[in-house]
Design a protein around this motif. Structure first.
Motif, PDB file in Angstrom:
ATOM      1  N   ASN A  64      26.359  44.622  -0.720  1.00  0.00           N
ATOM      2  CA  ASN A  64      25.471  43.603  -0.172  1.00  0.00           C
ATOM      3  C   ASN A  64      25.205  43.827   1.311  1.00  0.00           C
ATOM      4  O   ASN A  64      24.130  43.519   1.810  1.00  0.00           O
ATOM      5  CB  ASN A  64      26.068  42.216  -0.367  1.00  0.00           C
ATOM      6  N   ALA A  65      26.217  44.355   1.999  1.00  0.00           N
ATOM      7  CA  ALA A  65      26.067  44.569   3.434  1.00  0.00           C
ATOM      8  C   ALA A  65      26.969  45.705   3.882  1.00  0.00           C
ATOM      9  O   ALA A  65      28.061  45.897   3.336  1.00  0.00           O
ATOM     10  CB  ALA A  65      26.413  43.300   4.203  1.00  0.00           C
ATOM     11  N   VAL A  66      26.504  46.429   4.852  1.00  0.00           N
ATOM     12  CA  VAL A  66      27.317  47.447   5.516  1.00  0.00           C
ATOM     13  C   VAL A  66      27.220  47.196   7.007  1.00  0.00           C
ATOM     14  O   VAL A  66      26.241  46.622   7.487  1.00  0.00           O
ATOM     15  CB  VAL A  66      26.855  48.881   5.180  1.00  0.00           C
ATOM     16  N   GLY A  67      28.246  47.608   7.728  1.00  0.00           N
ATOM     17  CA  GLY A  67      28.233  47.315   9.143  1.00  0.00           C
ATOM     18  C   GLY A  67      29.215  48.131   9.934  1.00  0.00           C
ATOM     19  O   GLY A  67      29.971  48.940   9.386  1.00  0.00           O
ATOM     20  N   TRP A  68      29.170  47.906  11.237  1.00  0.00           N
ATOM     21  CA  TRP A  68      30.072  48.562  12.168  1.00  0.00           C
ATOM     22  C   TRP A  68      30.862  47.495  12.926  1.00  0.00           C
ATOM     23  O   TRP A  68      30.285  46.516  13.403  1.00  0.00           O
ATOM     24  CB  TRP A  68      29.285  49.415  13.164  1.00  0.00           C
ATOM     25  N   TYR A  69      32.152  47.716  13.004  1.00  0.00           N
ATOM     26  CA  TYR A  69      33.041  46.872  13.785  1.00  0.00           C
ATOM     27  C   TYR A  69      33.691  47.754  14.846  1.00  0.00           C
ATOM     28  O   TYR A  69      33.682  48.979  14.730  1.00  0.00           O
ATOM     29  CB  TYR A  69      34.136  46.257  12.907  1.00  0.00           C
ATOM     30  N   ARG A  70      34.273  47.120  15.847  1.00  0.00           N
ATOM     31  CA  ARG A  70      35.008  47.897  16.846  1.00  0.00           C
ATOM     32  C   ARG A  70      36.247  47.120  17.285  1.00  0.00           C
ATOM     33  O   ARG A  70      36.276  45.892  17.202  1.00  0.00           O
ATOM     34  CB  ARG A  70      34.140  48.232  18.048  1.00  0.00           C
ATOM     35  N   GLN A  71      37.219  47.891  17.729  1.00  0.00           N
ATOM     36  CA  GLN A  71      38.451  47.273  18.218  1.00  0.00           C
ATOM     37  C   GLN A  71      38.922  48.018  19.454  1.00  0.00           C
ATOM     38  O   GLN A  71      39.210  49.222  19.391  1.00  0.00           O
ATOM     39  CB  GLN A  71      39.542  47.288  17.145  1.00  0.00           C
ATOM     40  N   ALA A  72      38.968  47.296  20.557  1.00  0.00           N
ATOM     41  CA  ALA A  72      39.466  47.848  21.808  1.00  0.00           C
ATOM     42  C   ALA A  72      40.957  47.544  21.921  1.00  0.00           C
ATOM     43  O   ALA A  72      41.448  46.601  21.288  1.00  0.00           O
ATOM     44  CB  ALA A  72      38.703  47.252  22.978  1.00  0.00           C
ATOM     45  N   PRO A  73      41.687  48.304  22.704  1.00  0.00           N
ATOM     46  CA  PRO A  73      43.123  48.066  22.850  1.00  0.00           C
ATOM     47  C   PRO A  73      43.410  46.636  23.281  1.00  0.00           C
ATOM     48  O   PRO A  73      42.809  46.130  24.226  1.00  0.00           O
ATOM     49  CB  PRO A  73      43.539  49.073  23.924  1.00  0.00           C
ATOM     50  N   GLY A  74      44.324  45.993  22.566  1.00  0.00           N
ATOM     51  CA  GLY A  74      44.711  44.642  22.914  1.00  0.00           C
ATOM     52  C   GLY A  74      43.723  43.567  22.519  1.00  0.00           C
ATOM     53  O   GLY A  74      43.923  42.394  22.835  1.00  0.00           O
ATOM     54  N   LYS A  75      42.665  43.964  21.812  1.00  0.00           N
ATOM     55  CA  LYS A  75      41.654  42.981  21.406  1.00  0.00           C
ATOM     56  C   LYS A  75      41.515  42.954  19.892  1.00  0.00           C
ATOM     57  O   LYS A  75      41.916  43.882  19.201  1.00  0.00           O
ATOM     58  CB  LYS A  75      40.313  43.304  22.059  1.00  0.00           C
ATOM     59  N   GLN A  76      40.919  41.881  19.404  1.00  0.00           N
ATOM     60  CA  GLN A  76      40.680  41.763  17.971  1.00  0.00           C
ATOM     61  C   GLN A  76      39.473  42.595  17.560  1.00  0.00           C
ATOM     62  O   GLN A  76      38.572  42.857  18.366  1.00  0.00           O
ATOM     63  CB  GLN A  76      40.438  40.291  17.598  1.00  0.00           C
ATOM     64  N   ARG A  77      39.477  42.982  16.301  1.00  0.00           N
ATOM     65  CA  ARG A  77      38.336  43.705  15.778  1.00  0.00           C
ATOM     66  C   ARG A  77      37.140  42.759  15.755  1.00  0.00           C
ATOM     67  O   ARG A  77      37.256  41.597  15.354  1.00  0.00           O
ATOM     68  CB  ARG A  77      38.636  44.220  14.368  1.00  0.00           C
ATOM     69  N   GLU A  78      35.975  43.262  16.168  1.00  0.00           N
ATOM     70  CA  GLU A  78      34.790  42.425  16.224  1.00  0.00           C
ATOM     71  C   GLU A  78      33.605  43.133  15.567  1.00  0.00           C
ATOM     72  O   GLU A  78      33.514  44.361  15.579  1.00  0.00           O
ATOM     73  CB  GLU A  78      34.432  42.098  17.680  1.00  0.00           C
ATOM     74  N   LEU A  79      32.709  42.331  15.023  1.00  0.00           N
ATOM     75  CA  LEU A  79      31.495  42.869  14.429  1.00  0.00           C
ATOM     76  C   LEU A  79      30.565  43.351  15.539  1.00  0.00           C
ATOM     77  O   LEU A  79      30.287  42.626  16.491  1.00  0.00           O
ATOM     78  CB  LEU A  79      30.789  41.804  13.589  1.00  0.00           C
ATOM     79  N   VAL A  80      30.070  44.554  15.391  1.00  0.00           N
ATOM     80  CA  VAL A  80      29.093  45.110  16.322  1.00  0.00           C
ATOM     81  C   VAL A  80      27.689  44.947  15.762  1.00  0.00           C
ATOM     82  O   VAL A  80      26.791  44.443  16.430  1.00  0.00           O
ATOM     83  CB  VAL A  80      29.373  46.601  16.594  1.00  0.00           C
ATOM     84  N   ALA A  81      27.511  45.373  14.517  1.00  0.00           N
ATOM     85  CA  ALA A  81      26.200  45.291  13.881  1.00  0.00           C
ATOM     86  C   ALA A  81      26.369  45.360  12.383  1.00  0.00           C
ATOM     87  O   ALA A  81      27.275  46.029  11.881  1.00  0.00           O
ATOM     88  CB  ALA A  81      25.291  46.421  14.354  1.00  0.00           C
ATOM     89  N   GLY A  82      25.496  44.670  11.657  1.00  0.00           N
ATOM     90  CA  GLY A  82      25.519  44.706  10.208  1.00  0.00           C
ATOM     91  C   GLY A  82      24.102  44.760   9.677  1.00  0.00           C
ATOM     92  O   GLY A  82      23.148  44.355  10.349  1.00  0.00           O
ATOM     93  N   ILE A  83      23.969  45.272   8.461  1.00  0.00           N
ATOM     94  CA  ILE A  83      22.655  45.338   7.833  1.00  0.00           C
ATOM     95  C   ILE A  83      22.816  45.083   6.343  1.00  0.00           C
ATOM     96  O   ILE A  83      23.727  45.594   5.700  1.00  0.00           O
ATOM     97  CB  ILE A  83      21.972  46.700   8.113  1.00  0.00           C
ATOM     98  N   THR A  84      21.929  44.256   5.806  1.00  0.00           N
ATOM     99  CA  THR A  84      22.006  43.886   4.393  1.00  0.00           C
ATOM    100  C   THR A  84      21.234  44.878   3.527  1.00  0.00           C
ATOM    101  O   THR A  84      20.510  45.741   4.027  1.00  0.00           O
ATOM    102  CB  THR A  84      21.428  42.494   4.170  1.00  0.00           C
ATOM    103  N   ASN A  85      21.359  44.675   2.236  1.00  0.00           N
ATOM    104  CA  ASN A  85      20.602  45.486   1.279  1.00  0.00           C
ATOM    105  C   ASN A  85      19.106  45.373   1.503  1.00  0.00           C
ATOM    106  O   ASN A  85      18.365  46.332   1.295  1.00  0.00           O
ATOM    107  CB  ASN A  85      20.923  45.026  -0.137  1.00  0.00           C
ATOM    108  N   GLY A  86      18.702  44.199   1.930  1.00  0.00           N
ATOM    109  CA  GLY A  86      17.285  43.974   2.168  1.00  0.00           C
ATOM    110  C   GLY A  86      16.793  44.503   3.496  1.00  0.00           C
ATOM    111  O   GLY A  86      15.595  44.432   3.793  1.00  0.00           O
ATOM    112  N   GLY A  87      17.715  45.018   4.309  1.00  0.00           N
ATOM    113  CA  GLY A  87      17.312  45.605   5.582  1.00  0.00           C
ATOM    114  C   GLY A  87      17.408  44.673   6.771  1.00  0.00           C
ATOM    115  O   GLY A  87      17.041  45.044   7.891  1.00  0.00           O
ATOM    116  N   SER A  88      17.907  43.465   6.567  1.00  0.00           N
ATOM    117  CA  SER A  88      18.064  42.536   7.683  1.00  0.00           C
ATOM    118  C   SER A  88      19.280  42.933   8.506  1.00  0.00           C
ATOM    119  O   SER A  88      20.373  43.118   7.961  1.00  0.00           O
ATOM    120  CB  SER A  88      18.236  41.114   7.165  1.00  0.00           C
ATOM    121  N   ALA A  89      19.077  43.029   9.806  1.00  0.00           N
ATOM    122  CA  ALA A  89      20.145  43.463  10.698  1.00  0.00           C
ATOM    123  C   ALA A  89      20.542  42.340  11.640  1.00  0.00           C
ATOM    124  O   ALA A  89      19.723  41.496  12.004  1.00  0.00           O
ATOM    125  CB  ALA A  89      19.707  44.681  11.496  1.00  0.00           C
ATOM    126  N   ASN A  90      21.813  42.336  12.004  1.00  0.00           N
ATOM    127  CA  ASN A  90      22.288  41.404  13.023  1.00  0.00           C
ATOM    128  C   ASN A  90      23.208  42.147  13.965  1.00  0.00           C
ATOM    129  O   ASN A  90      23.840  43.136  13.584  1.00  0.00           O
ATOM    130  CB  ASN A  90      22.989  40.198  12.401  1.00  0.00           C
TER     131      ASN A  90
END
Length: 121
Positions: A32-58
């Motif tokens: 349904n969706a694929v995306g990129w997350y990132r995690q810096a040292p000492g920080k929580q993993r956070e969403l960077v960008a996601g895109i749905t099957n329909g092509g909607s990106a956030n």
């Protein structure tokens, strides 16, 4: 079992660009969706960008206007084009692929092993 393999990370100077790739062993169109997350040292993993099957990106507010996510269903690959990189973008970047059930809950959740992005000032 789907495997996700990231590539494209590395060391870049502030203001530079990198393109991350995430190759899936199966069809990403089935997610349904694929995306990129990132995690810096000492920080929580956070969403960077996601895109749905329909092509909607956030995008995270911190990367809007600088990063672009795209997907190539024929190649089962997701990309993250990163421009105007800043030192605060330094992190391990993870690819994610997700399926939801009919009620909107996560049913399947896959992660890559991560790729390091380091931005020097």
């Amino acid at each position: 079992q789907v495997q996700l393999v990231e590539s494209g990370g590395g060391l870049v100077q502030s203001g530079g660009s990198l393109t991350l790739s995430c190759a899936a062993s199966g069809s990403i169109f089935s997610f349904n969706a694929v995306g990129w997350y990132r995690q810096a040292p000492g920080k929580q993993r956070e969403l960077v960008a996601g895109i749905t099957n329909g092509g909607s990106a956030n995008y995270a507010d911190s990367v809007k206007g600088r990063f672009t996510i795209s997907r190539d269903n024929a190649k089962n690959t997701v990309y993250l084009q990163m421009n105007s990189l800043k030192p605060e973008d330094t992190a391990v970047y993870y690819c994610n692929a997700r399926k939801y059930d009919r009620w909107g809950y996560v049913r399947d959740d896959y992660w890559g092993q991560g790729t390091q992005v380091t931005v020097s000032s």
